[in-house]
Design an enzyme around this catalytic site. Structure first.
Site, PDB file in Angstrom:
ATOM      1  N   SER A   1      30.830  85.253 -75.478  1.00 42.94           N
ATOM      2  CA  SER A   1      31.661  84.229 -74.842  1.00 42.94           C
ATOM      3  C   SER A   1      31.466  82.864 -75.478  1.00 42.94           C
ATOM      4  O   SER A   1      32.247  81.961 -75.233  1.00 42.94           O
ATOM      5  CB  SER A   1      31.395  84.099 -73.343  1.00 42.94           C
ATOM      6  OG  SER A   1      30.381  84.874 -72.888  1.00 42.94           O
TER       7      SER A   1
ATOM      8  N   HIS B   1      36.920  89.594 -76.206  1.00 44.18           N
ATOM      9  CA  HIS B   1      36.220  88.935 -75.097  1.00 44.18           C
ATOM     10  C   HIS B   1      36.812  89.380 -73.771  1.00 44.18           C
ATOM     11  O   HIS B   1      37.901  88.940 -73.383  1.00 44.18           O
ATOM     12  CB  HIS B   1      36.304  87.414 -75.261  1.00 44.18           C
ATOM     13  CG  HIS B   1      35.509  86.652 -74.255  1.00 44.18           C
ATOM     14  ND1 HIS B   1      35.912  85.436 -73.741  1.00 44.18           N
ATOM     15  CD2 HIS B   1      34.335  86.935 -73.651  1.00 44.18           C
ATOM     16  CE1 HIS B   1      35.014  85.022 -72.872  1.00 44.18           C
ATOM     17  NE2 HIS B   1      34.049  85.910 -72.800  1.00 44.18           N
TER      18      HIS B   1
ATOM     19  N   GLU C   1      40.480  88.228 -74.584  1.00 48.68           N
ATOM     20  CA  GLU C   1      40.752  87.267 -75.647  1.00 48.68           C
ATOM     21  C   GLU C   1      40.414  87.950 -76.967  1.00 48.68           C
ATOM     22  O   GLU C   1      39.260  88.345 -77.181  1.00 48.68           O
ATOM     23  CB  GLU C   1      39.903  86.006 -75.458  1.00 48.68           C
ATOM     24  CG  GLU C   1      40.335  85.169 -74.256  1.00 48.68           C
ATOM     25  CD  GLU C   1      39.486  83.911 -74.046  1.00 48.68           C
ATOM     26  OE1 GLU C   1      40.041  82.887 -73.619  1.00 48.68           O
ATOM     27  OE2 GLU C   1      38.262  83.953 -74.300  1.00 48.68           O
TER      28      GLU C   1
ATOM     29  N   ASN D   1      37.266  79.444 -71.368  1.00 52.46           N
ATOM     30  CA  ASN D   1      36.099  78.606 -71.090  1.00 52.46           C
ATOM     31  C   ASN D   1      36.266  77.174 -71.564  1.00 52.46           C
ATOM     32  O   ASN D   1      35.484  76.295 -71.213  1.00 52.46           O
ATOM     33  CB  ASN D   1      34.829  79.236 -71.684  1.00 52.46           C
ATOM     34  CG  ASN D   1      34.314  80.344 -70.777  1.00 52.46           C
ATOM     35  OD1 ASN D   1      34.551  80.341 -69.573  1.00 52.46           O
ATOM     36  ND2 ASN D   1      33.636  81.311 -71.373  1.00 52.46           N
TER      37      ASN D   1
HETATM   38  P1  NAI Z   1      23.323  92.002 -69.794  1.00 52.95           P
HETATM   39  O1  NAI Z   1      22.054  91.274 -69.927  1.00 52.95           O
HETATM   40  O2  NAI Z   1      23.776  92.510 -68.467  1.00 52.95           O
HETATM   41  O3  NAI Z   1      23.316  93.265 -70.786  1.00 52.95           O
HETATM   42  C1  NAI Z   1      22.923  93.198 -72.126  1.00 52.95           C
HETATM   43  C2  NAI Z   1      22.379  94.576 -72.504  1.00 52.95           C
HETATM   44  O4  NAI Z   1      22.173  94.610 -73.909  1.00 52.95           O
HETATM   45  C3  NAI Z   1      21.031  94.880 -71.858  1.00 52.95           C
HETATM   46  O5  NAI Z   1      21.100  96.148 -71.225  1.00 52.95           O
HETATM   47  C4  NAI Z   1      20.051  94.889 -73.033  1.00 52.95           C
HETATM   48  O6  NAI Z   1      19.020  95.844 -72.870  1.00 52.95           O
HETATM   49  C5  NAI Z   1      20.952  95.250 -74.173  1.00 52.95           C
HETATM   50  N1  NAI Z   1      20.490  94.793 -75.480  1.00 52.95           N
HETATM   51  C6  NAI Z   1      19.968  93.584 -75.802  1.00 52.95           C
HETATM   52  N2  NAI Z   1      19.736  93.524 -77.129  1.00 52.95           N
HETATM   53  C7  NAI Z   1      20.148  94.713 -77.656  1.00 52.95           C
HETATM   54  C8  NAI Z   1      20.182  95.236 -78.974  1.00 52.95           C
HETATM   55  N3  NAI Z   1      19.766  94.524 -80.015  1.00 52.95           N
HETATM   56  N4  NAI Z   1      20.678  96.476 -79.153  1.00 52.95           N
HETATM   57  C9  NAI Z   1      21.115  97.203 -78.101  1.00 52.95           C
HETATM   58  N5  NAI Z   1      21.099  96.763 -76.830  1.00 52.95           N
HETATM   59  C10 NAI Z   1      20.623  95.518 -76.620  1.00 52.95           C
HETATM   60  O7  NAI Z   1      24.445  91.050 -70.447  1.00 52.95           O
HETATM   61  P2  NAI Z   1      26.005  90.986 -70.156  1.00 52.95           P
HETATM   62  O8  NAI Z   1      26.275  90.069 -69.051  1.00 52.95           O
HETATM   63  O9  NAI Z   1      26.545  92.366 -70.098  1.00 52.95           O
HETATM   64  O10 NAI Z   1      26.518  90.263 -71.484  1.00 52.95           O
HETATM   65  C11 NAI Z   1      26.579  90.897 -72.723  1.00 52.95           C
HETATM   66  C12 NAI Z   1      27.420  90.076 -73.686  1.00 52.95           C
HETATM   67  O11 NAI Z   1      28.717  89.838 -73.118  1.00 52.95           O
HETATM   68  C13 NAI Z   1      26.878  88.704 -74.032  1.00 52.95           C
HETATM   69  O12 NAI Z   1      27.226  88.407 -75.359  1.00 52.95           O
HETATM   70  C14 NAI Z   1      27.607  87.789 -73.065  1.00 52.95           C
HETATM   71  O13 NAI Z   1      27.703  86.469 -73.527  1.00 52.95           O
HETATM   72  C15 NAI Z   1      28.973  88.446 -73.051  1.00 52.95           C
HETATM   73  N6  NAI Z   1      29.791  88.195 -71.853  1.00 52.95           N
HETATM   74  C16 NAI Z   1      29.252  88.173 -70.607  1.00 52.95           C
HETATM   75  C17 NAI Z   1      30.056  87.964 -69.494  1.00 52.95           C
HETATM   76  C18 NAI Z   1      29.483  87.941 -68.106  1.00 52.95           C
HETATM   77  O14 NAI Z   1      30.163  87.454 -67.192  1.00 52.95           O
HETATM   78  N7  NAI Z   1      28.287  88.447 -67.883  1.00 52.95           N
HETATM   79  C19 NAI Z   1      31.517  87.765 -69.622  1.00 52.95           C
HETATM   80  C20 NAI Z   1      31.997  87.899 -70.968  1.00 52.95           C
HETATM   81  C21 NAI Z   1      31.148  88.064 -72.027  1.00 52.95           C
END
Ligand code: NAI
Length: 507
Positions: free
Chosen positions: A123, A144, A156, A194
């Site tokens: 994001s 996105h 997006e 955003n």
């Molecule tokens: P989260 O923390 O819930 O999940 C991330 C997952 O990735 C975790 O299960 C972690 O163990 C895993 N992980 C971390 N490093 C890793 C790697 N090198 N290889 C494989 N797995 C790995 O995070 P979330 O909220 O799902 O966000 C993920 C991405 O999406 C981020 O880039 C965030 O900025 C983006 N995003 C988040 C939104 C939200 O509202 N939470 C909305 C839109 C985008």
């Protein structure tokens, strides 16, 4: 380049909130899906939860039992990135860190075929930066999604500097075939949503800082007059002030301190206090058990004791006339002059000046300004501000006339532009600048705000409905009043006004 066929394998890295949601969307669209997470057991857990979700959807009749079983069977747990060798698309949804994402994409390039598309769900990180240094940066783009991905329609599709435009179109069409509402955008800070949404929080916080009214009152006006699902303060409490403040800071820094994006000291104080919103039990509101929800300030019922007249020249005046007629309230119709006159009170629509300033400029003591409403035929509430020179009798007459038309009336302090008008003007101005700078087109800006953050109307379609000359006047008056470049109007808005066109007029 065509949209991916539903038989094409989709791989998702990161089985957190977003990755699991994206995997679900792809599986429901018919793709075989592989999900990988570095944390042992995380992908397995997500896949099991997904299968439960499919079963629940089938039980509710939202999909057939066969479709639910088939979708569940299409999702697989990947043991490592090596399982992605045959993927046509990889969507990355891991931790929000450039170095980690870069190293993941480098690892992926060594595994996947040359035609595989590499997408990031970031994001806030530059897609251009994520792609830089890869063998084939042309196949990297942003996809996105919004949280929760299975429910939120917006995607997006973010092009970095090196992204192949044909590929961006193919991924756009793929998202469309998944039942999503994709929009094209460039890799710029905040992308569309955003960035364009910043004034929703920023102007709310400024209005609170200027003591226009309290949080509950401003929230009620934004909901009941503006038609937004949540007011800015209840929404920030839901998002969490730590998260919302961090996004505000990062967009402000990314635009080199452009005052349009200046974060708020009020919000910083909440973060400093640990009042993070719902999740900490306290933010602008108190969420403790038994806490009393504050009520918005609403004027007491006033008796209409003076003749009123309405000009039907404006859409607001026409709606007012219809509402008064439906309520059997006698009034005189005019085809010019202020939208509403109640005895001595002259009621005008907010134009970015305070009522006191406008009254002085135009030579009217008894001046009352009304805020913008989304739908003047249906709005339940309307905000007003009175000139400091307005008599108590004139203010009571203005209040009574609006109440007679069926509005709950909220009186703000005499702030320029009031709440809905000022916020919508700034949202539209930001969207206009995004269009002006080629970040997206006008249709994409409106779709993004309606589908990504549930705005009741796209800001540019709303600007067209208000009338661009009126909107430009609001911004110019705000800029004059505050003397801050924050309120500078987009050159595109100025150009369209000069050309007599709207954002959505055919070119
Ligand atoms: P989260 O923390 O819930 O999940 C991330 C997952 O990735 C975790 O299960 C972690 O163990 C895993 N992980 C971390 N490093 C890793 C790697 N090198 N290889 C494989 N797995 C790995 O995070 P979330 O909220 O799902 O966000 C993920 C991405 O999406 C981020 O880039 C965030 O900025 C983006 N995003 C988040 C939104 C939200 O509202 N939470 C909305 C839109 C985008």
């Amino acid at each position: 380049m065509a949209a991916l066929k539903s038989s094409a394998a989709v791989a998702v890295v990161g089985a957190g909130a977003m990755g699991a949601g994206i995997a679900q969307v792809a599986a429901q669209a018919g793709h075989p899906v592989w999900l990988f997470d570095l944390k042992p057991g995380a992908a397995q857990q997500a896949v099991e939860a997904m299968r439960e979700t499919f079963a629940k959807l089938a039980a509710k009749g939202r999909m057939s039992a066969e479709a639910a079983a088939a979708a569940g069977a299409r999702v697989h747990v990947a043991q490592g990135l090596a399982d992605f060798a045959h993927a046509a698309l990889v969507v990355e949804a891991i931790v929000e860190r450039l170095d980690v994402k870069r190293s993941l994409f480098a690892d992926l390039e060594a595994i996947v075929g040359d035609d595989c598309v590499l997408a990031t769900n970031t994001s806030s990180i530059s897609v251009t930066a994520i792609a830089a240094g890869l063998r084939r940066p042309a196949r990297v783009l942003g996809m996105h999604f919004f949280n929760p991905a299975p429910l939120m329609a917006l995607v997006e599709v973010v092009s970095g500097l090196a992204t192949d435009p044909a590929l961006a179109q193919a991924i756009h069409d793929t998202a469309l075939s998944w039942g999503k509402s994709p929009v094209h955008t460039k890799s710029t800070p905040g992308f569309i949503v955003n960035r364009v949404a910043r004034p929703y929080y920023g102007e709310g916080l400024r209005l609170l800082g200027e003591q226009a009214g309290d949080a509950a009152t401003i929230d009620a006006v934004m909901r009941e007059a503006g038609g937004f699902r949540m007011g800015p303060f209840e929404l920030m409490d839901l998002i969490g002030h730590d998260v919302n403040y961090a996004v505000s800071r990062s967009v402000f820094d990314a635009y080199y301190g452009d005052p349009r994006f200046a974060p708020s000291l009020i919000q910083l104080e909440l973060v400093n206090a640990g009042y993070l919103g719902r999740k900490s039990g306290r933010g602008f509101y108190d969420y403790a058990a038994g806490a009393v929800k504050p009520q918005p300030a609403t004027e007491a019922a006033a008796t209409l004791a003076v003749p009123i007249s309405v000009s039907t020249a404006s859409a607001f005046g026409a709606a007012l006339a219809a509402r008064l007629q439906a309520a059997d309230v006698a009034f005189e119709r005019r085809d010019a002059g202020p939208p509403l006159q109640a005895g001595a009170a002259r009621i005008e629509i907010a134009d970015g000046r305070s009522a006191t300033q406008r009254g002085a400029d135009e030579g009217h003591a008894d001046l009352v300004v009304v805020d913008l409403v989304l739908d003047a035929a249906k709005a339940q509430r309307i905000a007003i501000a009175a000139s400091e020179r307005c008599s108590a009798a004139a203010l009571a007459a203005a209040t009574a006339a609006l109440q007679a038309a069926g509005f709950a009336v909220t009186r703000f302090a005499d702030v320029p532009g009031l709440a809905v008008m000022r916020t919508v003007a700034m949202l539209a101005n930001e969207a206009a600048d995004a269009v002006y700078q080629g970040v997206c087109d006008a249709a994409a800006a409106d779709t993004a705000m309606c589908k990504g953050v549930n705005y009741p109307r796209g800001p540019l379609a709303w600007a067209d409905a208000i009338g661009l000359p009126a909107l430009l006047t609001v911004l110019d008056n705000l800029a004059r009043t505050y003397g801050e470049p924050r309120y500078r109007a987009s050159p595109l808005l100025r150009r369209l006004v000069a050309a007599g066109r709207g954002f959505h007029a055919p070119t």
